[in-house]
Design a protein around this motif. Structure first.
Motif, PDB file in Angstrom:
ATOM      1  N   ALA A 132     -39.280  -8.082  -6.888  1.00 37.75           N
ATOM      2  CA  ALA A 132     -38.031  -7.375  -7.081  1.00 37.75           C
ATOM      3  C   ALA A 132     -37.188  -7.564  -6.255  1.00 37.75           C
ATOM      4  CB  ALA A 132     -38.642  -5.837  -6.715  1.00 37.75           C
ATOM      5  N   GLU A 144     -34.791  -3.488  -8.641  1.00 42.21           N
ATOM      6  CA  GLU A 144     -35.224  -3.875 -10.007  1.00 42.21           C
ATOM      7  C   GLU A 144     -35.789  -4.892  -9.999  1.00 42.21           C
ATOM      8  OE1 GLU A 144     -31.516  -4.761 -12.426  1.00 42.21           O
ATOM      9  OE2 GLU A 144     -30.610  -2.815 -11.996  1.00 42.21           O
ATOM     10  N   CYS A 145     -36.662  -5.409 -11.030  1.00 42.80           N
ATOM     11  CA  CYS A 145     -37.608  -6.286 -11.226  1.00 42.80           C
ATOM     12  C   CYS A 145     -36.867  -7.692 -11.341  1.00 42.80           C
ATOM     13  CB  CYS A 145     -38.819  -6.198 -12.223  1.00 42.80           C
ATOM     14  SG  CYS A 145     -39.723  -4.860 -11.757  1.00 42.80           S
ATOM     15  N   GLU A 150     -41.366  -6.479 -15.709  1.00 35.50           N
ATOM     16  CA  GLU A 150     -41.082  -4.856 -15.659  1.00 35.50           C
ATOM     17  C   GLU A 150     -41.532  -4.125 -14.830  1.00 35.50           C
ATOM     18  OE1 GLU A 150     -42.489  -3.924 -19.665  1.00 35.50           O
ATOM     19  OE2 GLU A 150     -44.193  -4.935 -19.234  1.00 35.50           O
ATOM     20  N   ALA A 151     -40.778  -3.339 -14.545  1.00 36.22           N
ATOM     21  CA  ALA A 151     -41.280  -2.165 -13.895  1.00 36.22           C
ATOM     22  C   ALA A 151     -42.256  -1.096 -14.359  1.00 36.22           C
ATOM     23  CB  ALA A 151     -40.067  -1.264 -13.169  1.00 36.22           C
ATOM     24  N   CYS A 156     -43.867  -4.357 -10.020  1.00 38.95           N
ATOM     25  CA  CYS A 156     -43.204  -5.584 -10.990  1.00 38.95           C
ATOM     26  C   CYS A 156     -44.208  -6.356 -11.455  1.00 38.95           C
ATOM     27  CB  CYS A 156     -42.221  -6.022 -10.227  1.00 38.95           C
ATOM     28  SG  CYS A 156     -40.657  -5.147  -9.974  1.00 38.95           S
ATOM     29  N   ASN A 172     -36.156  -8.310 -18.706  1.00 43.19           N
ATOM     30  CA  ASN A 172     -37.060  -7.466 -18.633  1.00 43.19           C
ATOM     31  C   ASN A 172     -37.725  -7.089 -19.872  1.00 43.19           C
ATOM     32  OD1 ASN A 172     -34.983  -5.915 -19.390  1.00 43.19           O
ATOM     33  ND2 ASN A 172     -35.320  -4.344 -17.711  1.00 43.19           N
TER      34      ASN A 172
END
Length: 254
Positions: A132, A144-145, A150-151, A156, A172
């Motif tokens: 991240a 954010e990743c 993706e979170a 992540c 993402n």
């Protein structure tokens, strides 16, 4: 412009400010004396001197609280707090800046430094998960990743890309290659029939029939034009020419 207003305006032009300002009244032409007012440089109206504000037909003194100055505006309170203070309840209260924060450009509030996020009036350090990075704007999680992740549950997680897919611009999520469409977590062949072309759609078949063909049972069938008819705006059906109307599979005179 009345004689009195004209005299006041002339005084302004000569650098002389007359006090008080006199405006012509309706009572037999007698002037109405307005304290703390001066004539406008144009027209026949008047305005209040600095430090006063207009209230109907009078000029009221602006009460300036501590740590404030005149705003020079005819709107609002007429005063504004100095840098480092914020207006509250008619007063200017000093802005208390917590650790790892700084005053914003207006000086009436604060923001957290990069790597910190506001929580309950304080600046809390952002805990970055693996894969991240710090977000440009410290809102929400504050991170954010990386591309390809993706979170999920404050972590992540690597994206699982199915066959015939690619990462989207943001990185993402994924989309299917041209000629394939998304079906659950896979990309399936669009199976474009003859006389059709691939089309990005969110539902239904991922293809459209060429002009002069229409879709029927996963095929593209030629449009049969009756007499006095033409292809419609879609190109996949027909309409009657002017002076004719549809009746069954043909066009008849109206």
């Amino acid at each position: 412009m009345t004689f009195y207003a004209a005299g006041a305006a002339l005084g302004l032009m000569l650098g002389v400010i007359a006090t008080p300002f006199a405006a012509q009244g309706e009572d037999m032409g007698k002037p109405i004396v307005l304290a703390h007012a001066i004539a406008n440089s144009y027209g026949s109206d008047w305005k209040c001197r600095q430090g006063f504000r207009r209230d109907q037909e009078a000029c009221l003194e602006i009460r300036i609280p501590d740590h404030a100055d005149l705003s020079g505006s005819d709107f609002g309170s007429g005063w504004e707090c100095r840098y480092g203070y914020a207006a509250k309840g008619g007063n200017c209260i000093v802005v208390t800046v917590p650790a790892h924060a700084f005053l914003d450009p207006f000086g009436d509030s604060w923001k957290c430094e990069r790597g910190y996020i506001e929580t309950d009036g304080q600046c809390r350090s952002i805990a970055l998960p693996k894969n991240a990075y710090l977000a440009d704007f410290p809102y929400g999680k504050g991170w954010e990743c990386e591309r390809g992740f993706e979170a999920k549950n404050n972590e992540c997680v690597a994206l699982a890309l199915p066959a015939h897919s690619f990462l989207t611009t943001k990185g993402n999520d994924w989309a299917c290659d041209r000629g394939f469409h998304k079906q659950g977590k896979t990309c399936v062949d669009a199976k474009v029939p003859a006389n059709a072309y691939f089309a990005e759609t969110t539902s239904g078949p991922a293809w459209k029939c060429d002009r002069s063909f229409y879709s029927n049972d996963k095929k593209c069938i030629p449009v049969t034009l009756p007499d006095n008819a033409h292809l419609d705006y879609s190109g996949n059906d027909w309409d009657c020419n002017r002076r004719y109307r549809k009746q069954g599979d043909g066009c008849v005179v109206q």
